[in-house]
Design an enzyme around this catalytic site. Structure first.
Site, PDB file in Angstrom:
ATOM      1  CG  PHE A  97      -1.817  -1.085   1.316  1.00 38.91           C
ATOM      2  CD1 PHE A  97      -2.859  -1.221  -0.366  1.00 38.91           C
ATOM      3  CD2 PHE A  97      -2.006  -2.610   1.880  1.00 38.91           C
ATOM      4  CE1 PHE A  97      -4.181  -2.222   0.199  1.00 38.91           C
ATOM      5  CE2 PHE A  97      -2.239  -3.101   2.155  1.00 38.91           C
ATOM      6  CZ  PHE A  97      -4.158  -3.688   1.166  1.00 38.91           C
ATOM      7  CB  CYS A  98       4.337   1.734  -0.943  1.00 38.37           C
ATOM      8  SG  CYS A  98       5.886   3.202  -1.203  1.00 38.37           S
ATOM      9  N   GLY A  99       3.323   4.415  -2.191  1.00 35.64           N
ATOM     10  CA  GLY A  99       3.022   4.756  -3.589  1.00 35.64           C
ATOM     11  C   GLY A  99       3.510   4.063  -4.342  1.00 35.64           C
ATOM     12  CE1 TYR A 100       8.253   6.327  -5.219  1.00 34.90           C
ATOM     13  CE2 TYR A 100       8.385   6.274  -2.994  1.00 34.90           C
ATOM     14  CZ  TYR A 100       8.780   7.142  -3.939  1.00 34.90           C
ATOM     15  OH  TYR A 100       9.884   8.865  -3.921  1.00 34.90           O
ATOM     16  CB  THR A 101       2.653  -0.655  -4.498  1.00 40.49           C
ATOM     17  OG1 THR A 101       2.700  -0.119  -2.988  1.00 40.49           O
ATOM     18  CG2 THR A 101       2.395  -2.345  -4.751  1.00 40.49           C
TER      19      THR A 101
END
Length: 189
Positions: A62-66
């Site tokens: 659930f990361c902006g970098y996923t």
């Protein structure tokens, strides 16, 4: 003379081994000394990739970098026949962005069609970090993970040859160049 760590510590304690020899023995430690439990069982042993470059990435669902999973998989597909392996290490250390267990993490990586090895969720920072990450911090103390999707490139010799912050995309020219260099280098022992 080949002695395991406990043996080395015992010899040091008895005064039979100088501290300098112990430091030299530990300095020869490579990434190949470490393994992770696999996401869905089994073991991900870095020694299985000895002599080949390995990109170790701490991941989160659930990361902006996923969305970097897509580029990591493309990198793996592009270079795996030449010897590169990508290993994903899910971690909940940054922003609580990997709260689930193996079933939830598996669902995420399957949605990105990830085929490279994934480990079970691990701690990647601080004193409770997985042994690989504590070793990496000793090798590269100024280049430890500060967020999800930090990348360590392990060279063919088992040492870290490059580290890339989370915001450096897997298809960034810096990463491609570092991988190409490692693939071009003959393995050294």
């Amino acid at each position: 003379m080949t002695v395991d760590r406990r043996g080395l510590l015992g010899l040091l304690a008895l005064g039979l081994l100088p501290a300098q020899a112990l430091a030299q023995e530990f300095s020869r430690m490579t990434a190949y000394a470490f393994s992770f439990a696999g996401l869905n069982g089994g073991e991900v042993r870095l020694v299985d990739y000895a002599g080949k470059p390995v990109l170790v990435v701490n991941t989160a669902s659930f990361c902006g970098y996923t969305n970097q999973y897509t580029a990591l998989e493309a990198l793996y597909e592009r270079y795996r026949d030449r010897g590169l392996t990508v290993i994903g290490v899910p971690s909940n250390d940054f922003g609580g962005q990997e709260p689930g267990g193996a079933p939830e993490i598996t669902a995420t990586v399957e949605s990105f069609k990830v085929q490279f090895p994934m480990t079970e969720k691990s701690v990647v920072k601080g004193p409770s970090a997985h042994r690989f990450y504590r070793w990496a911090a000793s090798e590269r103390p100024k280049e430890t993970p500060a967020w999800n999707f930090h990348k360590f490139l392990i060279g063919r010799d088992g040492h870290i040859v490059a580290a890339f912050a989370s915001n450096v995309a897997p298809d960034d020219p810096q990463i491609i160049a570092a991988i190409e260099r490692e693939l071009a280098e003959p393995a050294s022992n």
